[in-house]
Each structure stands twice: as structure tokens, then as C-alpha cells.
Design a protein around this motif. Structure first.
Motif, short mmCIF file in Angstrom:
data_model
loop_
_atom_site.label_atom_id
_atom_site.label_comp_id
_atom_site.label_asym_id
_atom_site.label_seq_id
_atom_site.Cartn_x
_atom_site.Cartn_y
_atom_site.Cartn_z
N THR A 1 0.84 -1.19 0.00
CA THR A 1 0.00 0.00 0.00
C THR A 1 0.87 1.24 0.00
O THR A 1 2.11 1.16 -0.02
N HIS B 1 -7.92 0.70 3.60
CA HIS B 1 -7.60 1.60 2.50
C HIS B 1 -7.60 0.88 1.15
O HIS B 1 -8.06 1.44 0.15
N VAL C 1 -11.10 10.09 6.12
CA VAL C 1 -10.50 8.95 5.41
C VAL C 1 -11.12 8.84 4.02
O VAL C 1 -10.42 8.62 3.02
N ARG D 1 -9.75 11.51 1.75
CA ARG D 1 -8.36 11.27 1.34
C ARG D 1 -8.28 10.29 0.19
O ARG D 1 -7.41 10.38 -0.67
N LEU D 2 -9.19 9.34 0.14
CA LEU D 2 -9.18 8.34 -0.92
C LEU D 2 -10.20 8.65 -2.01
O LEU D 2 -10.48 7.80 -2.85
N TYR E 1 -0.80 7.15 3.22
CA TYR E 1 -2.09 7.03 3.88
C TYR E 1 -1.96 7.10 5.40
O TYR E 1 -2.92 7.45 6.10
#
Length: 811
Positions: free
Chosen positions: A534, A569, A683, A686-687, A538
Motif C-alpha cells: 500500500t 484503504h 478517510v 483522502r481516498l 495514507y
């Protein structure tokens, strides 16, 4: 990896069809993923034959056409209308018969049909070279000089054979098979038929060493063996057709005869070679050494690279790098059209050194692919001689000096002990010692001592050749034996059995996992599998690195530079991908590992089961409107998983999770086993996930460890159950789970279930208050409950609710 069948047959002759060879290779572990038929020209000239023009007369209705009769080997000649100016009786010609499809040098393919041309029937076509794709000339038909009979396929006359190419999914442990000769060695054991290396007996080294190039190995660990040969009078130019055809068959583009020979030998023998322009080797000296940290080097692709101190390089007398050892050559020292003197390199580099350099500079080549996995040090001189002979043939090269071969500490064969009873135990079937001996011999594994007895076990000592880099243990030897013996030859015994009534205290973890996967899939969830790697960004906060993160030192991409500490994530990336493609209603789950590093530098991995819900929980129909997924939909799925594992009625408490904005933590035996709730908005942002997501994370390791499959059965109750309801006003902080636990502690015999069917909060209850409407199911399995017994139970429950929860009972 692509393997040409025609090329392969030059090393191990066989008359077996390609499909059978492919099946044999797949059965032995070299999985043939596809078979591709290659033709020298499109269509392979199918339906095109040789013929003889018997008569040639003018067409009665066209000045520029001729009416011919042609013998094509049939019982009767064919009448063909031809427009070529050079057609004449007595000529041997190329004829396309009715039904043949031609692929001309220019234009679209076309099919030959029986037709009438200006009123005259035509049963084929006499062809020019451009019409059948053999050239570009259209000045007239092809006129041949041949004694071959009429009707002979034109492909046979022109030598246009077809080839079959095997696409082999080579696993990392099979470096020994990363070439045509490697595959031929495998077939030798499978077919019980000899294979042979290319003949290099004609090679003769020059006796003069006056103009030779010296070699010094300064790091014998990274380069145990280095050989080289100086060639002069090299004429760089295009390769001959046969060499170009071989390379094209495996997907390579010809470059020039020198480079093509090195590529040919690489794919034939599995030994990478490199050709230097000898005039560019300053001081006529090769130094195999570590690079200077920070020094610049321009590779063949024109990219300037900053070298590391642990990069192994091939340098000149002054230490200037000319190539990254085993990976890539340099721009200035490579072969060009002006090159006339070539120094040919054949070496054995340590896998670790090549892998480190390849990863550092993000260079993946055919050479590094093989060196990283391990090559055969004994193939170094053979490949050098093979390449020298080919360069003499295709480039006019002459050998100008003796072979230089620095090999101070030869790589020794591995010694492995094999216990014959162990073979039967691991294979599951007795294999005769004679058959084992035969297989080992065919695989070049030498039995050095077969008379050792260790107790009651017959034991052999084996010498394993260096090219089998992955065969170092007894289990590896047994795997080699089984591959050649054939997995399909291990029969299931007729008396194999197992009692389904037997108790297995330790359940199979895969069976348990399949049970839960089946449960979730049956509820409409789809299983996903995401990358264990990943993006570390993050988890790094405000420029401060997360010390618990397991980071990858030699990562290929900054987006995949750490081992994931959570599955959330990577799952959100899947959700984002689907949402961006208008797939918004998702029910997903995944089993996967997470990775963490402790403050002491130790690494830990754990297995998790995660569940995602987003979008609508139910689809819209004419009977029901669509409904958004809620926390209770997620909680219901989690409760069903726990119930299937025998953990129904888990206790709960408010969640403490860094990526969830509220939710619950579920506990089994006071140990947290699941966390569920809404993914925090920060979260999601952010993604780039644009809709709410419900997420549950279950500790699969803990649940699997505690899970004991049990079968509980009891007869159907003979006496009815009774339901009673209470409406409880409590503080807003009191949860239903607390009320359920109070009830279960108060009445353990008659209380069968507790359920909440309504929750209300309003101004008339007062600030900070809410009301639960709760149902209680009571049942006695030995008798019918009396009203007195029911009232006693309910009074005890009311008393404990008032005492422990401060509840007010609404009448």
C-alpha cells in the motif's frame, strides 16, 4: 517465456505433436499457458500449389488476357484466365486453387473463387510474388525452375514451414528451464530421449595473447566466474533470415548480427552474454568491481544513472563503468555500426548482486531475469564458444586471442541425502528404486553413494548440478522425482475413508474460512482480494512517519512502498474504482493479512476478515423502494458470522478505532473480536470516496483460535413459549446491550431471548432520556409456564432494571 517448437526440436528431436509436448510440460510443472501457431507469411500459402502451363491462347473477348490450361496434379487440367504479360506454355508456375485465401504484400486478403472473366470460366489464379506475400514485384507471374511434381504445396517449395510457440508460465524456482535447452532437458526426462547441446567442437581459440584483453575480478563473491573472448574483423550488419526468424518467433526484434547472436544464445542456452566494442575498453583491461557511490553512468537507453556503492559494474582499466554487471550495458562501450573488434563477455554473477542493482535502478532485462534466479556457471564457456562460432558465420569474425576464464573458486554441486522410505511417505505411493534412479539420472542428478543404511532406512547421497539452483533439500529432490513420475500417476487408494462422526478438535482453518465465505456470499456479498502493498502516505501524519509501518526498501512504486497495516484503504480503493464506474451499491468482504512493526523492531502479521457496505442495501423494485445501507445491516452481517462460529450474543462497547466515526466493538469472552461503524469522513475524502461506507473488521486469528465446531441437538419443545413486553425509560447513555446483559444475568433458566422492537426519544421524556420497548421470550422445557411463574420472572427483571440501569417502567 516463449519457446519455439522448431527451435526446441534442434536440441531434442521428437515426432510428437506440439499439443502432446505442451501437456507433458504442464504436467511436470512448466505450465504451458497457450499454444500459438506462427507462419512465415500470413495464411501459410494453404491452397497454393505448383503447376505447369499446358496451353496459352489469347482470350477471345479481351486483348490483355490469356486463356490457359494448367496441370495442378488433378485428374484434369484447369482452365485459368491470366492477365500477366509473361505467361507462356511450358512454364512451371504458382497456382492458387479455388477456396484459397491470399494475403498480398499490399491490400486486403482475398479468396479465390470459381468465376467467369469476360465470359470464360476461370478455376484458380496463376500468381505473381506480391499476390502471395512473397515480395513486392507485380511485373508478371512467378516462373519457377523445379523438378517437383505438379500439385506440390508451394509452401514446401519455398521452405515456408509453420512453427508452434509455447507460452510457458515460468515459476521463480525453475530458473533451470529458462531457455530452450532447459526445456529440452526437461523433455529428456519426460520422453526418455537424449537431448544435446549445440555442437561447438569446431571452435578454436587463437594462440596469440599479445592483443588480448585482461580480466580482473575484484569481488569474487558477486562474480565467481568471468570469461571473455576477443574477436576481430567483425562486420556489423543485418542478421541472416534464419536468425531473424528464430528471434521473431519468441517475440524479439532483430537489431544487428552481433546483438542478435547474444540474444539467440541467451534464449537457446540460458546464459546471458554481452558484447563490448573492444576499441572502447580503455587500457585493454576489464575490471569487475563495485561502483563508486554517486558516480554517473549512461546506460544503453541513454539515461544517466547515479550508481550506488553496492552496484557491481564492468569497468575499464581506469575504473570507468562500461556496464551494470548482469543487468544493462553502457552507451559508449556498446557495439555500433562502426565496430570491428568485439570483446564477448560470458559470466556467472551472484543472484543477490544482480537483483539489488536491478531493483535500485528499476531495470528489468532478459539477462537480469536469469541472473537474479540463478544461472549455470558451467554453461559460461559453452555459451561463449557457441556465440563465437555464430559470429564467425554471420559476421565474418575471427578469434584474435585465447579465451580468458577467471574462475578461482568453482561452484560445487550440492550434496543432498535422500531416504527412500521418505519418498513413499511424501508421494503417497511406492516408486521402485530403479525408477527413482532412472529419473535422477535423466535430471543430471548423480547418485554418489547408494549403500548407506541409516537404521532401517535405505539412504542415497546425491550430487545436484549447479543449474538446479532450487534443489537443495531432500523435499526438493522428492518434488523433482514426483514431477517426472507424474502427479496423475499417483492413484487414490480404493480404501481411502474417513468417518464423518469423528470429532476433530482442531478444525481445518481453510474449511472454517470457506464456511464463512459461503455464508457471506449467500447474503449477496462479493469477495475481493487486494494487494498487500500500500501507499505509506495514507498513514504518515503531518510529515511524521508512522514508526509501526513496515516499509519496503526496494519498492517498485511509491504507491506500493509499505505493507498494509489495515485492509481498509485497499478496500476503499476498490470501492472508489467501482463508484467511478457507476457501480455504487456494493457489499464486499475480504480475508487478508495486515503487517506491523513493534518499537523493538520485530514484525508481526495478523489475519483479518473485513466487510464493507455502501450505497443501497436493497435494489428498487415495483414493490419496494431502494433503501440505503445502514449500520444495522452491517451489524446483522457481523452477528451472523459470529453466530456461525458459535459466538452468538457477543457483548459490545463503544468503538475505539482510528478510522471509524462511531460504532461498536464486539467482545467474546471479554476479548475484542470485531469493530464496526462508519468510515470517518476524513478517510473517505483522502481516498476520493464520494459516498458513506460502513466497515467492519473482525480478528480472524482470535475467532479461528476460539472456534470449536460443535453440533448441539435437542428435541422440539413440547410446551409453548410466552412473550412479555416492557417499555423502559433510561438515560440516553444506556445501551440495549447493557439491558440485555442485565436480563440474562437475572434469569438464566426461563429467559430464551431478549429483543428491542422500538426506540423513542422526545421532549415529553425529558432531556437526556430515551425509551426502549423490549420483548422477552420465556419458556420452560419441562412444563407449561403458569402466570405466577411468569409474573415472578418479570418482577425480578423490573427490579434489576431499576437498580442497575436506573430504569423507569412505563405503564
Amino acid at each position: 517465456m516463449r519457446i519455439s517448437f522448431d527451435w526446441l526440436k534442434t536440441l531434442i528431436p521428437t515426432d510428437k505433436p506440439a499439443t502432446e509436448i505442451g501437456a507433458l510440460l504442464t504436467g511436470s510443472g512448466l505450465e504451458v499457458e497457450s499454444l500459438e501457431e506462427l507462419e512465415s507469411i500470413p495464411g501459410g500459402l494453404r491452397g497454393v500449389v505448383l503447376g505447369t502451363v499446358l496451353t496459352c491462347d489469347a482470350h477471345p473477348d479481351a486483348d490483355k488476357l490469356s486463356l490457359t490450361t494448367v496441370d495442378v496434379g488433378d485428374a484434369e487440367p484447369r482452365q485459368i484466365v491470366c492477365g500477366a504479360p509473361n505467361v507462356a506454355a511450358g512454364q512451371r508456375v504458382v497456382v492458387a486453387l479455388e477456396g484459397a485465401t491470399l494475403y498480398p504484400a499490399q491490400g486486403e486478403p482475398f479468396k479465390i473463387k470459381k468465376s467467369k472473366i469476360r465470359g470464360a470460366a476461370s478455376e484458380g489464379m496463376i500468381c505473381a510474388e506480391d499476390e502471395i506475400g512473397l515480395g513486392t514485384s507485380h511485373a508478371g507471374i512467378m516462373v519457377l525452375e523445379t523438378e517437383l511434381p505438379n500439385g506440390t504445396p508451394a509452401a514446401d517449395y519455398f521452405g515456408l514451414g509453420s512453427d508452434t510457440v509455447f507460452e510457458i508460465g515460468l515459476t521463480p524456482n525453475r530458473a533451470d528451464a529458462a531457455s530452450h535447452y532447459g526445456v529440452a532437458r526437461e523433455l529428456r526426462a519426460l520422453l526418455r530421449q537424449p537431448c544435446h547441446l549445440p555442437d561447438t567442437s569446431a571452435f578454436q581459440a587463437s594462440a596469440s595473447a599479445a592483443a588480448n584483453i585482461g580480466v580482473t575480478i575484484e569481488d569474487a563473491t558477486a562474480c565467481p566466474r568471468y570469461a571473455g573472448l576477443l574477436l576481430e574483423n567483425v562486420q556489423v550488419g543485418p542478421s541472416p533470415e534464419w536468425l531473424q526468424r528464430r528471434l521473431r518467433s519468441i517475440g524479439l526484434s532483430p537489431i544487428n548480427n552481433v546483438v542478435d547472436v547474444t540474444n539467440f544464445v541467451l534464449h537457446e542456452l540460458g546464459q546471458p552474454l554481452h558484447a563490448f566494442d573492444a576499441d572502447q575498453i580503455t587500457g585493454s583491461q576489464i575490471r569487475v568491481k563495485r561502483a563508486e557511490a554517486g558516480e554517473k553512468f549512461v546506460t544503453l537507453d541513454g539515461v544517466e544513472r547515479s550508481l550506488k556503492a553496492d552496484d557491481l559494474v564492468i569497468a575499464d582499466a581506469h575504473g570507468a563503468p562500461m556496464a551494470l554487471a548482469g543487468v544493462f550495458g553502457g552507451k559508449t562501450s556498446g557495439v555500433s555500426d562502426a565496430t570491428t573488434r568485439v570483446f564477448l563477455e560470458s559470466a556467472y554473477f551472484g543472484p543477490a548482486a544482480v537483483r539489488r542493482t536491478s531493483q535500485t535502478h528499476q531495470l528489468k532485462t532478459d539477462a537480469s531475469f536469469r541472473f537474479e534466479r540463478g544461472t549455470d556457471p558451467n554453461m559460461v564457456p559453452v555459451a561463449l564458444q557457441r556465440a563465437a562460432l555464430l559470429l564467425q558465420e554471420v559476421a565474418g569474425a575471427t578469434v584474435a586471442a585465447p579465451v580468458v576464464d577467471e574462475y578461482s573458486a568453482p561452484v560445487q554441486p550440492a550434496t543432498v541425502r535422500l531416504r527412500l522410505p521418505r519418498v513413499e511417505r511424501l508421494v503417497g505411493q511406492h516408486i521402485a528404486p530403479e525408477r527413482i534412479r532412472q529419473i535422477l539420472t535423466d535430471l543430471d542428478i548423480v547418485i554418489t553413494d547408494e549403500n548407506r543404511d541409516e537404521g532401517d532406512q535405505a539412504t542415497w547421497l546425491l550430487s545436484v548440478p549447479p543449474h538446479k539452483v532450487d534443489v537443495t533439500r531432500e523435499a526438493d529432490i522428492i518434488e523433482e522425482i514426483l514431477r517426472i513420475y507424474g502427479y496423475n500417476n499417483v492413484a487414490l487408494r480404493p480404501n481411502n475413508s474417513a468417518s464423518y462422526l469423528a470429532k476433530f478438535p482442531n478444525p481445518d482453518p481453510e474449511v472454517t474460512r470457506l464456511k464463512i465465505a459461503t455464508l457471506l456470499s449467500g447474503q449477496g456479498f462479493s469477495e475481493i482480494l487486494t494487494n498487500s502493498l500500500t501507499n505509506s502516505q495514507y498513514f504518515d501524519k503531518e510529515g511524521e512517519a508512522d514508526e509501526s509501518l513496515v516499509r519496503i526498501l526496494n519498492y517498485n512504486s511509491v504507491d506500493l512502498n509499505a505493507m498494509r497495516p489495515t485492509l481498509l484503504h485497499s478496500g476503499l480503493e476498490i470501492i472508489r474504482h467501482n463508484i467511478n464506474r457507476r457501480q455504487r451499491d456494493l457489499k464486499l468482504y475480504e480475508f487478508g493479512k495486515i503487517y506491523q512493526q513493534t518499537a523493538e523492531g520485530k514484525y508481526h502479521e495478523k489475519t483479518k476478515l473485513v466487510i464493507y457496505l455502501t450505497g443501497n442495501a436493497t435494489a428498487e423494485t415495483w414493490q419496494h423502494k431502494s433503501e440505503k445501507a445502514t449500520f444495522h445491516d452491517l451489524a446483522g452481517a457481523v452477528q451472523q458470522v459470529l453466530a456461525a462460529l458459535g459466538f452468538g450474543g457477543a457483548a459490545s462497547q463503544p468503538v475505539q478505532h482510528p478510522y471509524l466515526a462511531g460504532g461498536l466493538t464486539l467482545l467474546v469472552h471479554n476479548q475484542p473480536v470485531a469493530q464496526l461503524g462508519a468510515v470517518a469522513a476524513s478517510v473517505l475524502k483522502r481516498l476520493d470516496v464520494t459516498q458513506p461506507v460502513w466497515y467492519a473488521e473482525l480478528d480472524w486469528d482470535a475467532l479461528s483460535k476460539k472456534y470449536k465446531p460443535t453440533l448441539v441437538a435437542r428435541e422440539l419443545p413440547k410446551f409453548p413459549e410466552v412473550r412479555r413486553d416492557l417499555s423502559l425509560v433510561v438515560d440516553a447513555s444506556v445501551t440495549f446491550d447493557q439491558l440485555r446483559q442485565i436480563a440474562q444475568r437475572t434469569e438464566k433458566k426461563l429467559l430464551q431471548s431478549v429483543n428491542v422492537f422500538d426506540v423513542y426519544a422526545g421532549e415529553n421524556l425529558g432531556a437526556g432520556k430515551k425509551s426502549y420497548s423490549v420483548s422477552f421470550t420465556l419458556q420452560d422445557f419441562t412444563q407449561t409456564l403458569s402466570e405466577q411463574a411468569i409474573d415472578q420472572v418479570m418482577q425480578r427483571l423490573i427490579g434489576q432494571f431499576e437498580k442497575q440501569a436506573g430504569a423507569l417502567i412505563r405503564k
